[in-house]
Design a protein around this motif. Structure first.
Motif, PDB file in Angstrom:
ATOM      1  N   ARG A   5      11.978 139.275  53.911  1.00 58.43           N
ATOM      2  CA  ARG A   5      11.757 138.466  52.315  1.00 58.43           C
ATOM      3  C   ARG A   5      12.975 137.582  52.382  1.00 58.43           C
ATOM      4  O   ARG A   5      14.439 137.305  52.119  1.00 58.43           O
ATOM      5  CB  ARG A   5      11.897 139.431  51.543  1.00 58.43           C
ATOM      6  CG  ARG A   5      11.910 138.865  50.046  1.00 58.43           C
ATOM      7  CD  ARG A   5      12.475 140.403  48.253  1.00 58.43           C
ATOM      8  NE  ARG A   5      12.818 139.488  47.325  1.00 58.43           N
ATOM      9  CZ  ARG A   5      11.774 140.033  46.502  1.00 58.43           C
ATOM     10  NH1 ARG A   5      10.615 140.386  46.955  1.00 58.43           N
ATOM     11  NH2 ARG A   5      11.828 139.065  45.970  1.00 58.43           N
ATOM     12  N   PHE A   6      12.314 136.521  51.277  1.00 57.16           N
ATOM     13  CA  PHE A   6      13.006 135.121  50.798  1.00 57.16           C
ATOM     14  C   PHE A   6      13.133 134.746  49.822  1.00 57.16           C
ATOM     15  O   PHE A   6      11.877 133.758  49.338  1.00 57.16           O
ATOM     16  CB  PHE A   6      12.409 133.676  52.526  1.00 57.16           C
ATOM     17  CG  PHE A   6      13.525 132.496  52.644  1.00 57.16           C
ATOM     18  CD1 PHE A   6      15.032 133.053  52.925  1.00 57.16           C
ATOM     19  CD2 PHE A   6      13.324 131.595  51.576  1.00 57.16           C
ATOM     20  CE1 PHE A   6      15.506 131.868  52.804  1.00 57.16           C
ATOM     21  CE2 PHE A   6      14.385 130.810  51.410  1.00 57.16           C
ATOM     22  CZ  PHE A   6      15.746 130.646  52.414  1.00 57.16           C
ATOM     23  N   SER A  34       6.928 126.541  44.660  1.00 57.85           N
ATOM     24  CA  SER A  34       7.090 127.395  44.929  1.00 57.85           C
ATOM     25  C   SER A  34       8.991 128.122  45.055  1.00 57.85           C
ATOM     26  O   SER A  34       9.695 127.749  45.710  1.00 57.85           O
ATOM     27  CB  SER A  34       6.824 127.721  46.285  1.00 57.85           C
ATOM     28  OG  SER A  34       6.604 129.279  47.252  1.00 57.85           O
ATOM     29  N   PHE A  35       9.508 129.042  43.744  1.00 60.75           N
ATOM     30  CA  PHE A  35      10.428 129.629  44.392  1.00 60.75           C
ATOM     31  C   PHE A  35      10.535 130.980  43.303  1.00 60.75           C
ATOM     32  O   PHE A  35       9.501 130.874  42.454  1.00 60.75           O
ATOM     33  CB  PHE A  35      11.165 128.705  43.497  1.00 60.75           C
ATOM     34  CG  PHE A  35      11.216 128.125  41.700  1.00 60.75           C
ATOM     35  CD1 PHE A  35      12.100 129.000  40.726  1.00 60.75           C
ATOM     36  CD2 PHE A  35      10.547 127.070  41.188  1.00 60.75           C
ATOM     37  CE1 PHE A  35      11.839 128.900  39.775  1.00 60.75           C
ATOM     38  CE2 PHE A  35      10.643 126.903  39.850  1.00 60.75           C
ATOM     39  CZ  PHE A  35      10.802 127.791  39.389  1.00 60.75           C
ATOM     40  N   THR A  36      11.001 131.578  43.515  1.00 55.41           N
ATOM     41  CA  THR A  36      11.418 132.968  42.981  1.00 55.41           C
ATOM     42  C   THR A  36      11.489 133.144  41.563  1.00 55.41           C
ATOM     43  O   THR A  36      10.981 133.855  40.564  1.00 55.41           O
ATOM     44  CB  THR A  36      12.107 133.262  43.614  1.00 55.41           C
ATOM     45  OG1 THR A  36      11.814 133.540  44.712  1.00 55.41           O
ATOM     46  CG2 THR A  36      12.209 134.945  43.225  1.00 55.41           C
ATOM     47  N   GLY A 187      26.228 143.663  55.505  1.00 54.75           N
ATOM     48  CA  GLY A 187      25.256 145.223  55.658  1.00 54.75           C
ATOM     49  C   GLY A 187      24.814 144.457  54.063  1.00 54.75           C
ATOM     50  O   GLY A 187      23.622 145.096  53.614  1.00 54.75           O
ATOM     51  N   ILE A 188      25.075 143.149  53.540  1.00 47.27           N
ATOM     52  CA  ILE A 188      24.178 143.286  51.985  1.00 47.27           C
ATOM     53  C   ILE A 188      23.482 141.291  52.410  1.00 47.27           C
ATOM     54  O   ILE A 188      23.470 140.974  53.332  1.00 47.27           O
ATOM     55  CB  ILE A 188      25.679 142.703  50.877  1.00 47.27           C
ATOM     56  CG1 ILE A 188      26.522 142.007  51.438  1.00 47.27           C
ATOM     57  CG2 ILE A 188      26.012 144.182  50.899  1.00 47.27           C
ATOM     58  CD1 ILE A 188      27.397 141.272  50.253  1.00 47.27           C
ATOM     59  N   PRO A 189      22.502 141.267  51.454  1.00 43.92           N
ATOM     60  CA  PRO A 189      21.746 140.022  51.923  1.00 43.92           C
ATOM     61  C   PRO A 189      22.982 138.867  51.483  1.00 43.92           C
ATOM     62  O   PRO A 189      23.995 139.039  50.299  1.00 43.92           O
ATOM     63  CB  PRO A 189      20.956 140.255  50.659  1.00 43.92           C
ATOM     64  CG  PRO A 189      20.234 141.796  50.446  1.00 43.92           C
ATOM     65  CD  PRO A 189      21.550 142.270  50.732  1.00 43.92           C
ATOM     66  N   ARG A 245      16.301 129.648  55.231  1.00 42.09           N
ATOM     67  CA  ARG A 245      14.830 130.613  55.845  1.00 42.09           C
ATOM     68  C   ARG A 245      15.573 131.194  56.914  1.00 42.09           C
ATOM     69  O   ARG A 245      14.842 132.343  57.527  1.00 42.09           O
ATOM     70  CB  ARG A 245      13.685 129.779  56.262  1.00 42.09           C
ATOM     71  CG  ARG A 245      13.448 129.290  55.142  1.00 42.09           C
ATOM     72  CD  ARG A 245      12.179 128.021  54.375  1.00 42.09           C
ATOM     73  NE  ARG A 245      11.787 127.542  53.556  1.00 42.09           N
ATOM     74  CZ  ARG A 245      11.300 128.599  52.304  1.00 42.09           C
ATOM     75  NH1 ARG A 245      11.105 129.272  52.972  1.00 42.09           N
ATOM     76  NH2 ARG A 245      10.890 127.510  51.380  1.00 42.09           N
ATOM     77  N   ASN A 246      16.532 130.531  58.356  1.00 34.85           N
ATOM     78  CA  ASN A 246      16.717 131.081  59.395  1.00 34.85           C
ATOM     79  C   ASN A 246      17.647 132.463  59.358  1.00 34.85           C
ATOM     80  O   ASN A 246      17.521 132.902  60.488  1.00 34.85           O
ATOM     81  CB  ASN A 246      17.141 130.506  60.910  1.00 34.85           C
ATOM     82  CG  ASN A 246      15.203 129.449  61.203  1.00 34.85           C
ATOM     83  OD1 ASN A 246      13.802 130.458  60.786  1.00 34.85           O
ATOM     84  ND2 ASN A 246      15.437 128.118  61.096  1.00 34.85           N
ATOM     85  N   HIS A 247      18.274 131.781  58.688  1.00 30.71           N
ATOM     86  CA  HIS A 247      19.259 132.844  58.556  1.00 30.71           C
ATOM     87  C   HIS A 247      19.677 133.933  57.330  1.00 30.71           C
ATOM     88  O   HIS A 247      21.144 134.294  57.774  1.00 30.71           O
ATOM     89  CB  HIS A 247      20.895 131.955  59.026  1.00 30.71           C
ATOM     90  CG  HIS A 247      20.970 131.229  60.371  1.00 30.71           C
ATOM     91  ND1 HIS A 247      21.067 131.956  61.808  1.00 30.71           N
ATOM     92  CD2 HIS A 247      20.939 130.087  61.079  1.00 30.71           C
ATOM     93  CE1 HIS A 247      20.824 130.909  62.268  1.00 30.71           C
ATOM     94  NE2 HIS A 247      20.389 129.948  61.851  1.00 30.71           N
TER      95      HIS A 247
END
Length: 270
Positions: A5-6, A34-36, A187-189, A245-247
């Motif tokens: 998920r991004f 396009s944004f959340t 361990g967190i986003p 988006r990659n990291h």
């Protein structure tokens, strides 16, 4: 921590007054992108703004996108913070960003005081107990000493219940990658903070005057030498968004001085 998920959030500073209509009209102009959702600041740089909780509800009602509420220990005592968190939950706000808040300028301390009668870990715990998805912020320093301190502080926030972290603005892909690697073991986003640059003067101001932000020499030089500094800032924003988006699990774009129109050059339409 990176997952499939991004999310892209757009930071919004509430107006300095009671009329949200001009801001809402501006934001309607980007609502096809396009944004959340939105991330709503609380009295940034310790200057009075419309109540962030009120603006969160207006945004959700009118633009139909979720809004994240910034909550600080600076502006409210324990009683007030508890009420704000319960109120946010009751009004349909699902996510908060807990932070200490910018320091009150020395010249204004005679008329404005910081409250801070609750610690940040206590605020995080309080937000979790209110049933809110709770994030925190971190400084994006990448030298070994300060990065170690930042990660130690972040670990304490995670132990208090923090569920994700948003970095202060980062200006090179390499620095972003270093931060992502350092945060992964917790361990967190992690969400990458991106503040587009507009001019060399803007870059210099952020670097020299704003706590927690460092604009590297190479970036400031590129802004100084660019024929079109705003276009250079947009190019850098795109590059950082690709890196995120990659990291990272998301990005928070912070349009400067309400220049939301630059998002049309950064984000695709829905």
């Amino acid at each position: 921590m990176k997952d499939d998920r991004f999310d892209v959030m757009v930071e919004v500073v509430p107006p300095a007054g009671a009329d949200a209509a001009p801001l809402m009209k501006t934001l309607e102009g980007i609502n096809d992108l396009s944004f959340t959702g939105f991330s709503v600041a609380t009295n940034p740089v310790a200057k009075p703004r419309m109540d962030a909780l009120s603006l969160c509800r207006i945004l959700q009602d009118e633009l139909k996108r979720p809004a994240t509420l910034h909550v600080t220990t600076r502006d409210h005592n324990r009683l007030s913070l508890q009420g704000i968190l319960w109120g946010a939950k009751a009004l349909g706000i699902k996510t908060v960003l807990a932070m200490t808040g910018d320091f009150v300028p020395l010249a204004e301390k005679e008329v404005t005081s910081s409250v801070r009668d609750i610690s940040l870990p206590d605020l995080i715990t309080m937000a979790r107990e209110a049933g809110l998805h709770t994030g925190v912020v971190m400084n994006p320093f990448t030298d070994e000493l300060r990065l170690g301190i930042a990660i130690k502080r972040l670990k304490e926030k995670v132990e208090a219940g923090a569920q994700f972290v948003v970095t202060q603005p980062v200006y090179t892909s390499r620095d972003a990658e270093i931060i992502a690697e350092a945060v992964t073991p917790l361990g967190i986003p992690a969400v990458l903070g991106i503040l587009p640059l507009r001019t060399f003067r803007h870059a210099a101001f952020l670097h020299h005057k704003v706590s927690g932000i460092e604009v590297p020499d190479a970036v400031r030089t590129a802004m100084a030498n660019a024929d079109n500094p705003t276009a250079e800032g947009i190019r850098l924003t795109r590059e950082l968004l690709d890196t995120a988006r990659n990291h990272f699990s998301g990005a928070c774009i912070m349009p400067p001085f309400d220049h939301f129109e630059i998002l049309h050059a950064v984000l695709p339409t829905e």
